[in-house]
Enzyme design. Structure first.
Site, PDB file in Angstrom:
ATOM      1  N   PHE A 177     127.476  79.655   2.508  1.00 18.41           N
ATOM      2  CA  PHE A 177     128.791  79.658   2.693  1.00 18.41           C
ATOM      3  C   PHE A 177     129.514  78.588   3.569  1.00 18.41           C
ATOM      4  O   PHE A 177     130.525  78.691   4.356  1.00 18.41           O
ATOM      5  CB  PHE A 177     129.057  81.045   3.402  1.00 18.41           C
ATOM      6  CG  PHE A 177     128.584  82.361   2.881  1.00 18.41           C
ATOM      7  CD1 PHE A 177     128.862  82.707   1.598  1.00 18.41           C
ATOM      8  CD2 PHE A 177     127.560  82.812   3.327  1.00 18.41           C
ATOM      9  CE1 PHE A 177     128.287  83.660   1.020  1.00 18.41           C
ATOM     10  CE2 PHE A 177     126.684  84.049   2.933  1.00 18.41           C
ATOM     11  CZ  PHE A 177     127.081  84.499   1.603  1.00 18.41           C
ATOM     12  N   ARG A 178     128.829  77.422   3.308  1.00 17.51           N
ATOM     13  CA  ARG A 178     129.466  76.213   3.364  1.00 17.51           C
ATOM     14  C   ARG A 178     129.498  75.873   4.983  1.00 17.51           C
ATOM     15  O   ARG A 178     130.200  75.168   5.876  1.00 17.51           O
ATOM     16  CB  ARG A 178     130.878  75.632   3.223  1.00 17.51           C
ATOM     17  CG  ARG A 178     130.972  75.944   1.740  1.00 17.51           C
ATOM     18  CD  ARG A 178     132.080  74.939   1.051  1.00 17.51           C
ATOM     19  NE  ARG A 178     131.908  75.125  -0.543  1.00 17.51           N
ATOM     20  CZ  ARG A 178     131.254  74.543  -1.268  1.00 17.51           C
ATOM     21  NH1 ARG A 178     130.208  73.439  -0.539  1.00 17.51           N
ATOM     22  NH2 ARG A 178     131.061  74.723  -2.411  1.00 17.51           N
TER      23      ARG A 178
END
Ligand SMILES: Cc1cc2nc3c(=O)[nH]c(=O)nc-3n(C[C@H](O)[C@H](O)[C@H](O)COP(=O)(O)O)c2cc1C
Length: 201
Positions: A177-178
């Protein structure tokens, strides 16, 4: 410390960089040492192109090129450069910034001798970054110089290495999720101790 473990572990960023390169050699389908090398011209206009980082040494990164090329003018004009390597298959990148200077003649000679003959002739034949009227002219030059230089061409003076001595090396690895991991190593000079911080992604 900064909870560095696994792929980020170590007290010397050059050692970590070499370890990551080894991981990339096993995972990347081609040119794991290919980097986007950034320079800046006399007007402050940035420029970037890919080169192969042939040396991951103990104090510098080394690449080879034509000393009359656009990049060489820019590198020598500014005395500074940066590069990034993105290993897609590992979802990692390394960013490096620092000062740049020509490698010694001995180091460039040694590397040049190890290249295939065709590449050595090519180094003589190419007026890298200049306007070329036609492909045929390049082929003619290669043929002419092959006949003239024979099987052991010396290194042309206009071709050799550059050593980038980093002031900063950043290691980046993709997270879910970055929420990536980033560690930036800096030091004030080539003999100074490194310090390292974790960065927000
Ligand atoms: C995968 C790859 C590797 C390359 N390796 C080099 C290299 O090691 N040295 C080099 O001079 N050019 C290399 N090139 C070509 C450069 O990207 C560039 O076209 C050339 O050096 C001229 O750049 P300049 O006009 O900015 O000097 C490579 C290109 C690619 C795509």
């Amino acid at each position: 410390m900064n909870e560095r473990s696994g792929i980020f572990e170590g007290s010397d960023p050059f050692v970590i960089a070499r370890r990551w390169l080894e991981d990339a050699r096993a995972a990347e389908p081609s040119d794991p040492d290919a980097a986007a090398l950034a320079s800046v011209d006399e007007n402050g206009m940035p420029n970037v192109r890919v080169v192969l980082i042939r040396g991951f040494e103990d104090d510098a990164f080394v690449f080879y090129t034509n000393y009359r090329s656009a990049k060489s003018q820019e590198l020598e004009g500014a005395g500074k450069a940066a590069f990034v390597i993105h290993w897609k298959s590992l979802a990692r990148q390394i960013r490096v910034r620092g000062t740049v200077a020509r490698a010694s003649a001995a180091q460039s000679d040694a590397y040049f001798r190890g290249r295939p003959l065709e590449s050595r002739i090519g180094a003589w034949a190419s007026q890298q970054s200049r306007v070329l009227e036609s492909r045929a002219l390049l082929a003619e030059e290669v043929e002419r110089l092959s006949a003239e230089l024979g099987s052991e061409p010396p290194r042309p003076e206009h071709w050799g290495g550059f050593r980038l001595t980093p002031a900063e090396i950043e290691f980046w690895s993709a997270g879910e999720f970055r929420l990536h991991d980033r560690f930036r190593w800096t030091r004030s000079g080539p003999q100074a101790p490194w310090s390292v911080v974790r960065l927000w992604p």
